[in-house]
Design a protein around this motif. Structure first.
Motif, PDB file in Angstrom:
ATOM      1  N   GLU A 292       1.305   2.977 -13.218  1.00 17.02           N
ATOM      2  CA  GLU A 292       1.072   1.924 -13.971  1.00 17.02           C
ATOM      3  C   GLU A 292       0.561   2.485 -15.456  1.00 17.02           C
ATOM      4  O   GLU A 292       0.805   2.029 -16.467  1.00 17.02           O
ATOM      5  CB  GLU A 292      -0.077   0.923 -13.428  1.00 17.02           C
ATOM      6  CG  GLU A 292       0.388   0.011 -12.338  1.00 17.02           C
ATOM      7  CD  GLU A 292      -0.649  -0.824 -11.889  1.00 17.02           C
ATOM      8  OE1 GLU A 292      -1.921  -0.959 -12.383  1.00 17.02           O
ATOM      9  OE2 GLU A 292      -0.280  -1.622 -10.979  1.00 17.02           O
TER      10      GLU A 292
ATOM     11  N   ASN B 158      -5.838  -4.325  -5.007  1.00 15.24           N
ATOM     12  CA  ASN B 158      -6.487  -3.997  -6.280  1.00 15.24           C
ATOM     13  C   ASN B 158      -5.721  -3.711  -7.642  1.00 15.24           C
ATOM     14  O   ASN B 158      -6.298  -3.936  -8.853  1.00 15.24           O
ATOM     15  CB  ASN B 158      -6.597  -2.501  -6.081  1.00 15.24           C
ATOM     16  CG  ASN B 158      -7.972  -2.257  -4.968  1.00 15.24           C
ATOM     17  OD1 ASN B 158      -8.892  -2.536  -5.113  1.00 15.24           O
ATOM     18  ND2 ASN B 158      -7.492  -1.595  -3.941  1.00 15.24           N
ATOM     19  N   SER B 159      -4.339  -4.377  -7.583  1.00 13.85           N
ATOM     20  CA  SER B 159      -3.558  -4.236  -8.854  1.00 13.85           C
ATOM     21  C   SER B 159      -3.453  -5.332  -9.118  1.00 13.85           C
ATOM     22  O   SER B 159      -2.391  -6.056  -8.894  1.00 13.85           O
ATOM     23  CB  SER B 159      -2.363  -3.366  -8.665  1.00 13.85           C
ATOM     24  OG  SER B 159      -1.537  -3.616  -9.446  1.00 13.85           O
TER      25      SER B 159
ATOM     26  N   GLY C 265       0.882  -1.177  -0.195  1.00 11.74           N
ATOM     27  CA  GLY C 265       0.038   0.054   0.126  1.00 11.74           C
ATOM     28  C   GLY C 265       0.906   1.280  -0.092  1.00 11.74           C
ATOM     29  O   GLY C 265       1.890   1.290  -0.902  1.00 11.74           O
ATOM     30  N   GLY C 266       0.524   2.338   0.843  1.00 15.51           N
ATOM     31  CA  GLY C 266       1.354   3.286   0.918  1.00 15.51           C
ATOM     32  C   GLY C 266       2.581   3.176   1.488  1.00 15.51           C
ATOM     33  O   GLY C 266       3.986   3.534   0.942  1.00 15.51           O
ATOM     34  N   SER C 267       2.571   2.372   2.379  1.00 16.96           N
ATOM     35  CA  SER C 267       3.782   1.584   3.080  1.00 16.96           C
ATOM     36  C   SER C 267       3.694   0.041   2.550  1.00 16.96           C
ATOM     37  O   SER C 267       2.676  -0.279   2.727  1.00 16.96           O
ATOM     38  CB  SER C 267       3.767   1.725   4.640  1.00 16.96           C
ATOM     39  OG  SER C 267       4.098   3.033   4.977  1.00 16.96           O
TER      40      SER C 267
ATOM     41  N   ALA D 236      -3.985  -4.909   1.098  1.00 23.70           N
ATOM     42  CA  ALA D 236      -3.743  -3.522   1.121  1.00 23.70           C
ATOM     43  C   ALA D 236      -4.014  -2.967  -0.205  1.00 23.70           C
ATOM     44  O   ALA D 236      -4.363  -3.738  -1.158  1.00 23.70           O
ATOM     45  CB  ALA D 236      -2.607  -3.078   1.755  1.00 23.70           C
ATOM     46  N   GLY D 237      -4.127  -1.729  -0.225  1.00 27.77           N
ATOM     47  CA  GLY D 237      -4.335  -0.747  -1.486  1.00 27.77           C
ATOM     48  C   GLY D 237      -4.131  -1.474  -2.865  1.00 27.77           C
ATOM     49  O   GLY D 237      -4.872  -1.566  -3.679  1.00 27.77           O
ATOM     50  N   ILE D 238      -2.452  -1.815  -2.812  1.00 32.19           N
ATOM     51  CA  ILE D 238      -1.932  -2.161  -4.212  1.00 32.19           C
ATOM     52  C   ILE D 238      -2.197  -3.699  -4.073  1.00 32.19           C
ATOM     53  O   ILE D 238      -2.745  -4.522  -5.228  1.00 32.19           O
ATOM     54  CB  ILE D 238      -0.710  -2.052  -4.213  1.00 32.19           C
ATOM     55  CG1 ILE D 238      -0.425  -0.328  -4.100  1.00 32.19           C
ATOM     56  CG2 ILE D 238       0.124  -2.701  -5.352  1.00 32.19           C
ATOM     57  CD1 ILE D 238       1.234  -0.120  -4.100  1.00 32.19           C
TER      58      ILE D 238
ATOM     59  N   ASP E 248       1.610   7.368  -6.150  1.00 32.47           N
ATOM     60  CA  ASP E 248       0.178   6.715  -6.529  1.00 32.47           C
ATOM     61  C   ASP E 248       0.482   5.339  -7.522  1.00 32.47           C
ATOM     62  O   ASP E 248       0.804   5.826  -8.702  1.00 32.47           O
ATOM     63  CB  ASP E 248      -1.094   7.168  -6.546  1.00 32.47           C
ATOM     64  CG  ASP E 248      -2.285   6.603  -6.605  1.00 32.47           C
ATOM     65  OD1 ASP E 248      -2.093   5.392  -7.110  1.00 32.47           O
ATOM     66  OD2 ASP E 248      -3.158   6.941  -5.848  1.00 32.47           O
ATOM     67  N   LEU E 249       0.549   3.988  -7.128  1.00 28.17           N
ATOM     68  CA  LEU E 249       0.836   3.235  -8.311  1.00 28.17           C
ATOM     69  C   LEU E 249       0.079   3.241  -9.478  1.00 28.17           C
ATOM     70  O   LEU E 249       0.285   2.930 -10.561  1.00 28.17           O
ATOM     71  CB  LEU E 249       0.874   1.955  -7.845  1.00 28.17           C
ATOM     72  CG  LEU E 249       1.427   0.794  -8.594  1.00 28.17           C
ATOM     73  CD1 LEU E 249       3.099   0.761  -8.634  1.00 28.17           C
ATOM     74  CD2 LEU E 249       1.231  -0.523  -8.080  1.00 28.17           C
ATOM     75  N   ARG E 250      -1.468   3.709  -9.113  1.00 26.79           N
ATOM     76  CA  ARG E 250      -2.443   3.750 -10.173  1.00 26.79           C
ATOM     77  C   ARG E 250      -1.657   4.512 -11.509  1.00 26.79           C
ATOM     78  O   ARG E 250      -1.785   4.298 -12.719  1.00 26.79           O
ATOM     79  CB  ARG E 250      -3.739   4.265 -10.055  1.00 26.79           C
ATOM     80  CG  ARG E 250      -4.264   3.204  -9.255  1.00 26.79           C
ATOM     81  CD  ARG E 250      -5.659   4.001  -8.623  1.00 26.79           C
ATOM     82  NE  ARG E 250      -5.044   4.773  -7.513  1.00 26.79           N
ATOM     83  CZ  ARG E 250      -5.809   4.853  -6.233  1.00 26.79           C
ATOM     84  NH1 ARG E 250      -7.364   4.379  -6.355  1.00 26.79           N
ATOM     85  NH2 ARG E 250      -5.622   5.581  -5.231  1.00 26.79           N
TER      86      ARG E 250
END
Ligand code: ADP
Length: 397
Positions: free
Chosen positions: A286, A333-334, A209-211, A328-330, A281-283
């Motif tokens: 990418e 979702n990724s 995620g962020g971390s 986590a966020g990444i 932000d990885l979005r």
């Protein structure tokens, strides 16, 4: 019992109000870009009625304002779920670090002093928590405050994997050792895997995620993790450097950078942001990589290499692997990131089901491909639920 769970980021506040022991979420709220006079975001949701409040470009000058805003919503006749905030009997915090306090501790003066004593190891996080806890104490003077410290899950890691190669007295006198973080998340994943496996298992949990951190889990216990003593370690993070060669600090000073510039580079302009030059932000990274941006591609590959490096090492620690989890966020979702990591793990017999992977965004799903030797999962983390349960179970000594 009404329990408020509070998660304080360096510029954000997240709240969830639980009715325990039913684990029902009554309301949730968040304030982002705390410190801004015109660009903060405040969201509040009453989960009983479904009513939603969404304010953008608002003023939340400090934590006090963000906390006040949420507590006011809780008792407001339009949005509220409580008649008075005094109904909140306990507050559970996802606290980061306190000297000599690693598990769940009531936030006594001694525990707070420990947070201050180790401030240099978690400056941004502990500063935010210390402020938020102070404000909340004024608002809820009779509530029990519990700190669920993010280092707690890793206390079983054997000493040979915790010690740095520093003079042994530094470990004894100053407590210098790898501590590990993201306990609420990896601990939650261990609980879920305990239910899936029904018995003994070896797992690697990737909280991205962020971390970000990777954790080796055996039968519900952490046996190794990528984080060190401070949060400035392990994988590259959204804008933090992660593992770093300590002599680089002196080298960069010698090259003419000031201390402030070096700190900024390591803490705010490093990681995915630093390498890509696009975003933290990885979005966005990418998307830029898909458009042919070479540095964006490179940032992703550095991140993936780090994840694979730790997974390989932990595979050896564990002596094999039953479950590989992305969270986590990444991680949740990724699909792109999960695919890149799994492609590099073919040598361990990891096979991903590409169709399931592409369809999986933020839901619990098994992504194991045919003939895979390791079961692969995406599991949405639920740090708050674990903290609500631990806060409810807490018994004063
Ligand atoms: P935090 O560590 O701040 O709690 P999260 O675990 O919520 O953060 O992760 C936030 C990060 O997740 C964002 O910065 C973003 O990079 C990443 N993210 C969220 N959704 C996606 C997605 N669909 N694709 C790639 N990255 C995503």
């Amino acid at each position: 019992m009404k329990i408020l769970v509070c998660n304080v980021g360096s510029t954000s506040l997240k709240f969830k109000l639980y009715d325990m022991p039913a684990c029902t979420v009554l309301s949730q709220g968040k304030a982002e870009r705390v410190g801004s006079l015109d660009d903060a975001i405040f969201q509040y949701e009453n989960l009983q009625t479904g009513s939603l409040l969404n304010e953008e470009k608002t003023a939340i000058p400090d934590y006090r304002a963000g906390i006040r805003r949420y507590l006011d919503c809780l008792t407001d006749p339009q949005t509220g779920v409580l008649s008075s905030v005094s109904q909140i009997e306990r507050v559970g915090y996802k606290t980061t670090l306190s000297k000599n306090h690693f598990g769940d501790h009531e936030l006594t003066d001694e525990v707070i002093e420990g947070m201050c004593a180790w401030l240099p190891l978690a400056t941004l996080h502990n500063t935010g928590y210390l402020q938020a806890i102070g404000v909340m104490r004024e608002a809820l003077p009779d509530a029990i405050f519990l700190g669920c410290f993010e280092t707690g899950f890793h206390r079983d890691i054997p000493l040979e994997r915790r010690l740095y190669g520093v003079p042994y007295e530094w470990y004894e006198r100053y407590g210098v050792q790898r501590l590990g973080y993201h306990s609420a998340s990896h601990g939650y994943i261990a609980d879920v895997l305990g239910k899936i496996s029904g018995g003994s298992y070896r797992a690697i949990s990737c909280h991205l995620g962020g971390s970000s951190s990777v954790c080796a889990i055996q039968d519900g216990k952490s046996v190794d993790t990528s984080f060190g003593m401070s949060l400035q370690s392990g994988l590259i993070h959204a804008a933090r450097v992660g593992d770093m060669d300590c002599d680089l600090y002196e080298f960069l000073r010698h090259e003419g950078l000031s201390d402030a510039q070096i700190h900024e580079g390591f803490e705010k302009k490093g990681g995915l942001l630093g390498i890509s030059g696009v975003s933290s932000d990885l979005r966005y990274i990418e998307a830029a990589a898909k458009d042919g941006n070479e540095r964006a591609r490179l940032a992703i590959e550095v991140f993936v290499s780090g994840i694979v490096h730790y997974i390989g090492s932990f595979y050896m620690d564990l002596g094999g692997l039953d479950y590989l989890v992305f969270t986590a966020g990444i991680g949740e979702n990724s699909d792109f990131l999960r695919r890149r990591v799994c492609e590099k793990l073919g040598v361990l017999g990891v096979v991903l089901d590409n169709a399931k992977n592409e369809a999986c965004h933020g839901t619990l799903l098994e992504l194991t491909g045919q003939d895979s030797k390791v079961r692969v999962f995406a599991i949405p983390t639920n740090e708050e639920l674990g903290i609500a349960r631990r806060t409810y179970d807490y018994v004063r000594p």
